[in-house]
Design an enzyme around this catalytic site. Structure first.
Site, mmCIF file in Angstrom:
data_model
loop_
_atom_site.group_PDB
_atom_site.id
_atom_site.type_symbol
_atom_site.label_atom_id
_atom_site.label_comp_id
_atom_site.label_asym_id
_atom_site.label_seq_id
_atom_site.Cartn_x
_atom_site.Cartn_y
_atom_site.Cartn_z
ATOM 1 N N TYR A 1 0.873 -1.149 -0.057
ATOM 2 C CA TYR A 1 -0.067 0.193 0.093
ATOM 3 C C TYR A 1 0.935 1.346 -0.013
ATOM 4 O O TYR A 1 0.684 2.125 -0.817
ATOM 5 C CB TYR A 1 -1.013 -0.045 1.252
ATOM 6 C CG TYR A 1 -1.881 0.994 1.247
ATOM 7 C CD1 TYR A 1 -3.141 1.060 0.585
ATOM 8 C CD2 TYR A 1 -1.574 2.086 2.207
ATOM 9 C CE1 TYR A 1 -4.002 2.257 0.672
ATOM 10 C CE2 TYR A 1 -2.508 2.946 2.457
ATOM 11 C CZ TYR A 1 -3.668 3.341 1.773
ATOM 12 O OH TYR A 1 -4.747 4.223 1.944
ATOM 13 N N TYR B 1 3.616 12.547 -14.977
ATOM 14 C CA TYR B 1 2.414 12.967 -16.065
ATOM 15 C C TYR B 1 2.268 14.339 -16.247
ATOM 16 O O TYR B 1 1.825 14.799 -17.232
ATOM 17 C CB TYR B 1 1.075 12.153 -15.976
ATOM 18 C CG TYR B 1 0.857 10.925 -16.671
ATOM 19 C CD1 TYR B 1 1.435 9.718 -16.220
ATOM 20 C CD2 TYR B 1 0.339 10.894 -17.853
ATOM 21 C CE1 TYR B 1 1.338 8.637 -16.951
ATOM 22 C CE2 TYR B 1 -0.068 9.307 -18.495
ATOM 23 C CZ TYR B 1 0.621 8.377 -17.691
ATOM 24 O OH TYR B 1 0.796 7.093 -18.745
HETATM 25 P P1 NAD Z 1 -13.049 1.746 0.814
HETATM 26 O O1 NAD Z 1 -12.243 0.467 0.772
HETATM 27 O O2 NAD Z 1 -14.197 1.922 1.488
HETATM 28 O O3 NAD Z 1 -13.156 2.048 -0.766
HETATM 29 C C1 NAD Z 1 -12.327 2.103 -1.772
HETATM 30 C C2 NAD Z 1 -13.146 1.624 -2.746
HETATM 31 O O4 NAD Z 1 -12.497 1.155 -4.135
HETATM 32 C C3 NAD Z 1 -14.017 0.271 -2.676
HETATM 33 O O5 NAD Z 1 -15.313 0.644 -2.987
HETATM 34 C C4 NAD Z 1 -13.248 -0.694 -3.485
HETATM 35 O O6 NAD Z 1 -14.454 -1.913 -3.804
HETATM 36 C C5 NAD Z 1 -12.977 -0.054 -4.669
HETATM 37 N N1 NAD Z 1 -11.737 -0.822 -5.382
HETATM 38 C C6 NAD Z 1 -10.626 -1.307 -4.843
HETATM 39 N N2 NAD Z 1 -9.980 -1.802 -5.726
HETATM 40 C C7 NAD Z 1 -10.708 -1.438 -6.849
HETATM 41 C C8 NAD Z 1 -10.229 -1.574 -8.349
HETATM 42 N N3 NAD Z 1 -9.065 -2.192 -8.687
HETATM 43 N N4 NAD Z 1 -11.003 -1.224 -9.334
HETATM 44 C C9 NAD Z 1 -12.074 -0.535 -8.958
HETATM 45 N N5 NAD Z 1 -12.560 -0.473 -7.594
HETATM 46 C C10 NAD Z 1 -11.831 -0.592 -6.728
HETATM 47 O O7 NAD Z 1 -11.967 2.691 1.270
HETATM 48 P P2 NAD Z 1 -12.074 4.453 1.618
HETATM 49 O O8 NAD Z 1 -11.472 4.611 3.030
HETATM 50 O O9 NAD Z 1 -13.190 4.917 1.376
HETATM 51 O O10 NAD Z 1 -10.666 4.802 0.769
HETATM 52 C C11 NAD Z 1 -10.843 5.599 -0.406
HETATM 53 C C12 NAD Z 1 -9.288 6.078 -1.028
HETATM 54 O O11 NAD Z 1 -8.948 6.963 0.081
HETATM 55 C C13 NAD Z 1 -8.356 4.994 -1.174
HETATM 56 O O12 NAD Z 1 -7.757 5.434 -2.308
HETATM 57 C C14 NAD Z 1 -7.570 5.042 0.110
HETATM 58 O O13 NAD Z 1 -6.249 4.745 -0.147
HETATM 59 C C15 NAD Z 1 -7.553 6.768 0.374
HETATM 60 N N6 NAD Z 1 -7.464 6.848 1.681
HETATM 61 C C16 NAD Z 1 -8.304 6.620 2.659
HETATM 62 C C17 NAD Z 1 -8.093 6.880 4.112
HETATM 63 C C18 NAD Z 1 -9.023 6.684 5.153
HETATM 64 O O14 NAD Z 1 -8.697 6.821 6.235
HETATM 65 N N7 NAD Z 1 -10.075 6.220 5.002
HETATM 66 C C19 NAD Z 1 -6.861 7.571 4.513
HETATM 67 C C20 NAD Z 1 -5.927 7.848 3.608
HETATM 68 C C21 NAD Z 1 -6.161 7.413 2.161
HETATM 69 N N1 UDP Z 2 -5.939 4.434 -20.978
HETATM 70 C C1 UDP Z 2 -7.487 4.290 -20.696
HETATM 71 N N2 UDP Z 2 -8.447 5.042 -21.080
HETATM 72 C C2 UDP Z 2 -8.023 6.015 -22.107
HETATM 73 C C3 UDP Z 2 -6.841 6.241 -22.566
HETATM 74 C C4 UDP Z 2 -5.653 5.535 -21.987
HETATM 75 O O1 UDP Z 2 -7.623 3.519 -19.864
HETATM 76 O O2 UDP Z 2 -9.159 6.747 -22.671
HETATM 77 C C5 UDP Z 2 -5.318 3.648 -20.497
HETATM 78 C C6 UDP Z 2 -4.602 2.615 -21.588
HETATM 79 O O3 UDP Z 2 -4.462 1.346 -21.073
HETATM 80 C C7 UDP Z 2 -2.905 3.068 -21.547
HETATM 81 C C8 UDP Z 2 -2.713 3.687 -20.354
HETATM 82 O O4 UDP Z 2 -3.863 4.466 -19.852
HETATM 83 O O5 UDP Z 2 -2.056 2.087 -21.624
HETATM 84 C C9 UDP Z 2 -1.813 4.991 -20.452
HETATM 85 O O6 UDP Z 2 -2.183 5.964 -21.478
HETATM 86 P P1 UDP Z 2 -0.950 6.505 -22.194
HETATM 87 O O7 UDP Z 2 -1.627 7.463 -23.057
HETATM 88 O O8 UDP Z 2 -0.059 7.537 -20.943
HETATM 89 O O9 UDP Z 2 0.159 5.709 -22.474
HETATM 90 P P2 UDP Z 2 0.165 4.742 -23.756
HETATM 91 O O10 UDP Z 2 0.346 3.564 -23.097
HETATM 92 O O11 UDP Z 2 -1.211 4.945 -24.555
HETATM 93 O O12 UDP Z 2 0.946 5.056 -24.590
#
Ligand code: NAD
Ligand code: UDP
Ligand code: UDP
Length: 312
Positions: free
Chosen positions: A144, A158
């Site tokens: 994490y 970026y």
């Molecule tokens: P949470 O677990 O309730 O929410 C995270 C959400 O992301 C969930 O709904 C989960 O299903 C979704 N998710 C996870 N992996 C995914 C993926 N690959 N694709 C699509 N969705 C995905 O946690 P939260 O507390 O609401 O945290 C939200 C954000 O805030 C996170 O990025 C976390 O790192 C950040 N954050 C939270 C805290 C805190 O204290 N709550 C502190 C620091 C940072």
């Molecule tokens: N991508 C996406 N949605 C978009 C455009 C890009 O999910 O509308 C993703 C795609 O998988 C790509 C990545 O974002 O590999 C990074 O995009 P970028 O243009 O930086 O790099 P690329 O790999 O296309 O050269």
């Protein structure tokens, strides 16, 4: 009216953010794979014509048309992010690349929800944004901490390389209604244990500290950061009130009227000793600071869990 993408929008913080954006008239596209969240978090939003849900894992590319992106998708509690550490890193890193690629194609602003965990077990107290952190790169929290650090790196590369509009917030411990009852975080654990009359599990001595921000305050800060044109970040968002975990346990017992005993359990590896945000930057540039004291926020959170447990 804006079309706003919220990844992780079904999660604890994300669901509150979706709600707030819709309340001011934005259209919200909520993208989530329900990895760590419950459908109940968004059922009340689903009949609103401003709300659209898409089940999708952000480690895969996403092609949609929006005006702004908030990237929150990521498991956030130690229990959840350590359950499948490789997937956690993929979500942070591949997910960031995909969402940045999307923002680049659309030429829209993207906000990354980073974390105080980038400071690790901090040697500087309180933590300012200029502190580089003290993170174990191979420990159980690294999937994490390091992945969130890498995501920040990607956002800034970026920004520099593609001249994109990025915003980065470093969120400190946040709590409130819709936390997952089993996510293992300290606030949800203590309240659920207290309400069930089970022992309250204090890890270590309980002298380690955290600073707890109520979710409504946090969401206000996130939107303030997104909606201004001057500051790119990173900026700390958190409540500077600092409490030991023992103090938290005592307060939860008082607010729930529970007679649960406090039991001591081993401290997890690499558990940070103390954490408190310096929010001078957010105050100066965003005119933001938390307004809800821990006691009030906890009372609202206790009410939420009482209802949840009563519903079974
Ligand atoms: P949470 O677990 O309730 O929410 C995270 C959400 O992301 C969930 O709904 C989960 O299903 C979704 N998710 C996870 N992996 C995914 C993926 N690959 N694709 C699509 N969705 C995905 O946690 P939260 O507390 O609401 O945290 C939200 C954000 O805030 C996170 O990025 C976390 O790192 C950040 N954050 C939270 C805290 C805190 O204290 N709550 C502190 C620091 C940072
Ligand atoms: N991508 C996406 N949605 C978009 C455009 C890009 O999910 O509308 C993703 C795609 O998988 C790509 C990545 O974002 O590999 C990074 O995009 P970028 O243009 O930086 O790099 P690329 O790999 O296309 O050269
Ligand atoms: N903690 C605790 N009992 C619990 C859960 C957590 O004493 O049942 C402690 C944990 O060791 C840490 C603090 O509370 O010192 C905050 O833990 P949490 O998992 O909520 O967040 P993080 O460590 O990521 O700040």
């Amino acid at each position: 009216m804006k079309r706003v993408l919220v990844t992780g929008g079904a999660g604890f913080i994300g669901s509150h953010l979706c709600e707030r954006l819709m309340a001011r008239g934005d259209e919200v596209l909520c993208v989530d794979n329900f990895f760590t969240s419950r459908r109940q978090n968004i059922v009340h939003l689903r009949d609103n014509p401003l709300f659209e849900f898409m089940r999708h894992d952000i480690t895969w590319p996403l092609y949609v048309e929006v005006d702004q992106i908030y990237n929150l998708a990521c498991p956030a509690s130690p229990v959840h992010y350590q359950f499948d550490p490789v997937q956690t890193t993929k979500t942070c890193v591949h997910g960031a690349i995909n969402m940045l690629g999307l923002a680049k194609r659309l030429k829209v602003r993207i906000l990354q929800s980073s974390t105080s965990e980038v400071y690790g077990d901090p040697a500087q107290h309180p933590q300012t944004e200029s502190y580089w952190g003290n993170v174990n790169p191979i420990g159980p929290r690294a999937c994490y901490d390091e992945a969130k650090r890498c995501a920040e790196t990607l956002f800034f590369d970026y920004y520099r390389q593609h001249n994109m509009q990025i915003r980065v917030v470093r969120i400190f411990n946040t709590y409130g209604p819709r936390m997952h009852p089993n996510d293992g975080r300290v606030v949800s654990n203590f309240i659920v244990q207290a309400l069930k009359g089970e022992p309250i599990t204090l890890y270590g001595t309980g002298n380690q500290s955290r600073s707890f921000c109520y979710v409504d305050d946090l969401v206000t800060g996130m939107i303030a950061m997104m909606d201004q044109d001057e500051l790119v970040g990173p900026v700390n968002l958190g409540n500077p009130g600092e409490f030991t975990i023992l103090e938290l346990a005592t307060l939860v017992k008082e607010l729930t009227g529970s007679s649960s005993e406090i039991v001591y359990q081993p401290l997890p590896q690499d558990d940070p000793v103390r954490r408190r945000p310096d929010i001078s930057l957010a105050k100066a540039k965003l005119h933001w600071e938390p307004t809800i004291p821990l006691r009030d926020g906890l009372a609202r959170t206790v009410a939420f869990f009482r209802e949840l447990l009563a519903a079974g």
